[in-house]
Design an enzyme around this catalytic site. Structure first.
Site, short mmCIF file in Angstrom:
data_model
loop_
_atom_site.label_atom_id
_atom_site.label_comp_id
_atom_site.label_asym_id
_atom_site.label_seq_id
_atom_site.Cartn_x
_atom_site.Cartn_y
_atom_site.Cartn_z
N GLU A 154 -16.97 68.46 -58.02
CA GLU A 154 -17.85 69.61 -58.46
C GLU A 154 -19.11 68.99 -58.34
O GLU A 154 -19.77 68.04 -58.67
CB GLU A 154 -17.51 70.16 -59.71
CG GLU A 154 -18.10 71.56 -60.07
CD GLU A 154 -17.89 71.79 -61.41
OE1 GLU A 154 -18.01 73.12 -61.86
OE2 GLU A 154 -17.27 71.09 -62.18
N LYS A 184 -14.25 79.21 -58.72
CA LYS A 184 -13.78 78.95 -60.06
C LYS A 184 -13.75 79.95 -60.92
O LYS A 184 -14.37 80.90 -61.02
CB LYS A 184 -14.99 78.15 -60.48
CG LYS A 184 -14.82 77.29 -62.12
CD LYS A 184 -15.93 76.26 -62.47
CE LYS A 184 -15.50 75.82 -63.89
NZ LYS A 184 -16.71 74.92 -63.80
N CYS A 236 -12.72 71.85 -62.31
CA CYS A 236 -13.06 71.35 -63.53
C CYS A 236 -12.56 71.99 -64.79
O CYS A 236 -11.42 71.82 -65.34
CB CYS A 236 -14.65 71.63 -63.78
SG CYS A 236 -15.51 70.51 -64.99
#
Length: 266
Positions: free
Chosen positions: A40, A110, A153
């Site tokens: 990321e 995301k 993440c």
């Protein structure tokens, strides 16, 4: 399938970061990697306001670079998360998967945004600048007979996402990240092992490490984990890479011996 999870120390400098990422991709390909995954924020990290202001430039340069690198080294390449301008002055945090022909085969925005207060001095409000995605994304890796499930993440804290990825056929769960040092030290390895074990899947987690700009600090330890929860490779705390060979037969054997996915009730 030989895979490399890259670990970077990205800074608020697009050109420098892309050069660094290219060198690691080249190194991984030279070691025989069929697929390389970048973390990321690999193209820009350390100043959120500047990242937002430069999002169009970052997005354009990043997409061009990823395509060129995939073709040059004839690899699958995952750009683990970079800003893409969307409406209302915000960006998406987008992961792009490209095949060896330079074709984009998957895009993932995301879903879970990092809005937390770790201490009085360390607070994050990702949603102030980022628009959350909604779509679950699984991509075919045809040459290897496996499917890749994408995440980024903070997503790793939401097991229902990974169960849905596996229900849609994912064999490898990708978790490119920029985990903070305190949360990484406490939870990173545990969460990744849990996602691998509970889903009988490989987990590949490229990472950021060290200090980024003036304030941000990340945990490192890019990991590749097998479906039994064993760590195949750990990149430690310096920029580098974790590499491992993923075998479909090994995954099938774990799922045969312990068919927990077949025993689901909910």
């Amino acid at each position: 399938m030989k895979i490399s999870a890259i670990q970077l120390n990205s800074q608020p400098n697009l050109g420098q970061n892309l050069e660094m990422a290219y060198n690691f991709v080249k190194k991984a390909a030279g070691k025989g990697a069929d697929m390389v995954a970048l973390p990321e924020n690999f193209a820009f990290m350390g100043d959120e306001q500047k990242r937002l202001e430069q999002a169009e430039e970052i997005s354009r340069a990043t997409e061009k670079a990823l395509k060129e690198w995939a073709v040059e080294f004839e690899i699958y390449l995952l750009g683990g998360g970079y800003p893409v301008p969307v409406e209302n002055g915000k960006v998406s945090n987008c992961a792009r998967l490209i095949n060896p022909n330079g074709e984009t085969i998957a895009l993932y925005d995301k879903i879970h945004l990092f809005d937390v207060e770790l201490s009085e001095k360390e607070t994050y409000r990702e949603s102030d600048m980022v628009k959350a995605g909604r779509d679950i994304v699984v991509a075919e890796l045809f040459e290897f007979g496996m499917k890749a499930g994408l995440s980024i993440c903070y997503d790793v804290r939401f097991p229902e996402l990974y169960r849905e990825l596996v229900k849609q056929g994912a064999d490898i769960l990708f978790v490119p990240a920029a985990f903070t040092r305190p949360t990484g030290k406490a939870h990173w390895e545990t969460l990744l092992k849990a996602r691998a074990i509970e889903n009988s899947a490989f987990v590949v987690a490229p990472a950021q490490t060290g200090k980024h700009g003036k304030k941000r600090e990340t945990h490192g330890h890019a990991l590749i984990i097998d479906p039994w929860g064993n760590i195949f490779a750990d990149a430690g705390e310096e920029p580098g890479m974790a590499m491992a060979e993923l075998k479909l037969d090994d995954l099938k054997e774990v799922r045969r011996k312990l068919p927990a996915l077949e025993h689901r009730v909910l």
